[in-house]
Design a protein around this motif. Structure first.
Motif, PDB file in Angstrom:
ATOM      1  N   LYS A 163       0.665  -1.072  -0.066  1.00 28.66           N
ATOM      2  CA  LYS A 163      -0.057  -0.051  -0.026  1.00 28.66           C
ATOM      3  C   LYS A 163       0.838   1.461  -0.097  1.00 28.66           C
ATOM      4  O   LYS A 163       0.377   2.157  -0.632  1.00 28.66           O
ATOM      5  N   GLN A 164       2.008   1.148   0.952  1.00 31.05           N
ATOM      6  CA  GLN A 164       2.856   2.305   0.925  1.00 31.05           C
ATOM      7  C   GLN A 164       3.508   2.577  -0.528  1.00 31.05           C
ATOM      8  O   GLN A 164       3.744   3.797  -0.904  1.00 31.05           O
ATOM      9  N   GLU A 176      -6.900  -9.820  -8.016  1.00 30.71           N
ATOM     10  CA  GLU A 176      -6.993 -10.391  -6.617  1.00 30.71           C
ATOM     11  C   GLU A 176      -7.230  -9.386  -5.753  1.00 30.71           C
ATOM     12  O   GLU A 176      -6.836  -8.209  -5.953  1.00 30.71           O
ATOM     13  N   THR A 177      -8.158  -9.656  -4.548  1.00 32.97           N
ATOM     14  CA  THR A 177      -8.586  -8.788  -3.703  1.00 32.97           C
ATOM     15  C   THR A 177      -8.087  -9.024  -2.304  1.00 32.97           C
ATOM     16  O   THR A 177      -8.689  -8.885  -1.347  1.00 32.97           O
ATOM     17  N   TYR A 178      -6.822  -9.691  -2.313  1.00 34.92           N
ATOM     18  CA  TYR A 178      -6.440 -10.234  -1.159  1.00 34.92           C
ATOM     19  C   TYR A 178      -4.771 -10.159  -1.245  1.00 34.92           C
ATOM     20  O   TYR A 178      -4.167  -9.871  -2.289  1.00 34.92           O
ATOM     21  N   GLN A 179      -4.107 -10.091  -0.026  1.00 39.37           N
ATOM     22  CA  GLN A 179      -2.526 -10.473   0.058  1.00 39.37           C
ATOM     23  C   GLN A 179      -2.408 -11.663   0.761  1.00 39.37           C
ATOM     24  O   GLN A 179      -2.885 -11.773   1.939  1.00 39.37           O
ATOM     25  N   GLU A 180      -1.503 -12.524   0.316  1.00 42.44           N
ATOM     26  CA  GLU A 180      -1.440 -13.803   1.104  1.00 42.44           C
ATOM     27  C   GLU A 180      -0.151 -13.742   2.039  1.00 42.44           C
ATOM     28  O   GLU A 180       1.049 -13.364   1.176  1.00 42.44           O
ATOM     29  N   ASP A 226      -7.329  -8.443   3.103  1.00 39.17           N
ATOM     30  CA  ASP A 226      -8.206  -7.821   1.947  1.00 39.17           C
ATOM     31  C   ASP A 226      -6.959  -6.685   1.440  1.00 39.17           C
ATOM     32  O   ASP A 226      -6.526  -5.989   2.170  1.00 39.17           O
ATOM     33  N   PHE A 227      -7.062  -6.813   0.118  1.00 40.97           N
ATOM     34  CA  PHE A 227      -6.055  -5.748  -0.418  1.00 40.97           C
ATOM     35  C   PHE A 227      -6.515  -5.798  -1.919  1.00 40.97           C
ATOM     36  O   PHE A 227      -6.556  -6.944  -2.513  1.00 40.97           O
TER      37      PHE A 227
END
Length: 487
Positions: free
Chosen positions: A436-437, A460-464, A471-472
């Motif tokens: 995000k940064q 993709e709507t996530y980060q593993e 959620d990402f």
């Protein structure tokens, strides 16, 4: 209830202990889902061996065990079936259990390193617009005509595939377009299915954490086409050096497509900008909203497939002009400050190169091209320096960041990437572990008319991260960051 012997049709059986006239409820390969009168298939996976859970499955009510090695102690009242390949057995059993649903529609499989999601999704769109009931099995989602379901794998397991195909039968679906991954082929998930056709898009560096070599990766892809029947068709991109390889041993009807070579279906790019593509397809001009050379190949594959499936030429051209881009595939917007932000799933060296070359062919070179990119953890490490090399060579500025680090330290992944940066490009690069940064920094660096590419995660709507899915969403994140800067 089904009779066991009926669902064992075409399964390569080595030995049987017990009765095959047993009535069974359903098939499972996850022992935690087993219930009374079920069949448990013991799959030898990459990380776990289903044979270890046979006793657990029996305790939960399994009355039939399908396995590659019989247990030393066989329990009374349980039927044991020893097979050569549990994956292959599961595929044929699933097809038999759901009464061969792939035979009741025209199923087309799309395989290749890049383009699978775009080709299948756009074919779904096109045939829906043409008035047909259509199915889709893709990385992004599963569609049973108008009903949407969540996708968990590029190519689902055999039970899931056949269960959704049966739903499609129930809804009267006439065509289904399906992504076929190398993992899916290697693990026999597509065995037992009746394909009306297969499409080869391209082949480049990917999944070498799973396959032992590029040659094995290529040959696994090729085996999909080798298995098609003479009633099916193969459509292969012969601008790719492996395009003709895919056609070598198949008995299916052979067709080719290309932009650079002579082929059955050809296209020429007349115009290419952020508004779309102007193409000449087999001597007829066509405008499409999709952008880039790689999408010219995708459009050509869609055009050829629609023609091979019986649609009329004029209708195909009209429908292609109405198609919308697929989520996370060169998905872009222009902010109020005239900054162009592009989100793309490019997570292989070749895909990233294609996207960056497309952007560079469109932009004036008076603006900055800022790329935000990372690489996934617990995956093919060899592509990390290649991705960084391409990003730093073809962008004016690059921010290396996290993708889906999974169980790896994201800083270690970034270090693996940085090795690929040539000395003359060091000054272009910046490393920010927090994704995000990294995106926020790219937005702060950008001026009017600059272009930001956020690559690797796309739809993709996530980060593993360390076993958790957080959620990402790249698209939402860059949209929010640019809006905040406008305030």
């Amino acid at each position: 209830m089904k009779v066991l012997k009926d669902i064992l049709y075409k399964v390569n059986i080595n030995a049987v202990a017990g009765s095959t006239n047993t009535l069974i409820n359903k098939i499972e390969f996850d022992s935690r889902k087993v219930a009374i009168n079920d069949v448990f298939v013991a799959i030898s996976g990459v990380t776990m061996d289903g044979h270890q859970f046979i006793e657990s499955a029996i305790s939960s009510g399994a009355i039939v065990i399908i396995c590659e090695t019989l247990p030393q102690i066989l329990k009374d009242g349980i039927t044991y079936v020893e097979v050569s390949s549990a994956n292959m057995a599961l595929a044929y059993m699933a097809s038999n259990y759901y009464e061969h649903p792939s035979k009741n529609l025209k199923l087309v499989g799309v395989t290749g390193t890049n383009g699978k999601t775009t080709v299948t999704s756009l074919l779904y769109q096109l045939f829906k617009k043409a008035g047909f009931k259509v199915g889709l099995l893709s990385t992004v989602k599963i569609m049973v005509d108008d009903s949407e379901y969540k996708a968990t794998h590029t190519t689902p397991d055999s039970l899931t595939i056949n269960r959704y195909l049966q739903k499609m039968n129930d809804k009267g679906v006439e065509f289904c377009f399906m992504e076929v991954s190398s993992h899916g082929i290697h693990q026999s998930r597509t065995d037992g299915l009746s394909f009306a056709g297969g499409i080869f898009t391209n082949l480049s560096h990917d999944h070498l954490d799973y396959h032992s070599s590029f040659a094995e990766y290529r040959d696994v892809k090729k085996s999909f086409f080798d298995g098609l029947t003479k009633d099916a068709f193969v459509l292969s991109n012969i601008d790719d050096k492996n395009g003709l390889v895919m056609l070598q041993n198949t008995v299916a009807k052979k067709f080719t497509y290309a932009l650079k070579n002579y082929a059955d279906y050809r296209a020429q790019i007349l115009e290419n900008d952020f508004g779309g593509l102007l193409l000449k397809l087999n001597d007829q001009e066509l405008w499409t909203k999709l952008v880039g050379n790689f999408n010219a190949y995708n459009i050509l594959a869609i055009y050829a497939t629609a023609a091979l499936l019986g649609l009329k030429n004029e209708e195909i051209l009209r429908l292609i002009s109405e198609l919308e881009s697929v989520s996370g595939r060169f998905q872009y917007f222009i902010s109020e400050d005239r900054i162009t932000a592009i989100v793309d799933y490019a997570h292989t060296p070749d895909a990233l190169k294609n996207v960056l070359e497309t952007i560079n062919s469109i932009r004036t070179k008076n603006e900055e091209l800022i790329t935000v990119v990372g690489c996934g953890g617990d995956r093919d490490k060899a592509k990390r320096p290649k991705m960084a090399h391409i990003a730093s060579a073809l962008s004016t500025k690059v921010i290396f960041t996290s993708d889906n680090p999974r169980s790896e330290d994201p800083d270690d992944i970034i270090k693996d990437m940085e090795v690929g940066v040539e000395p003359l490009n060091f000054k272009k690069t910046l490393s920010i572990t927090d994704r995000k940064q990294a995106i926020k920094t790219a937005c702060q660096m950008a001026q009017a008319k600059d272009i930001i590419l956020i690559a690797g995660k796309g739809h993709e709507t996530y980060q593993e991260i360390n076993g958790e899915r957080l959620d990402f969403d790249d698209y939402k994140t860059v949209l929010e960051c640019l809006k905040q800067l406008q305030k």
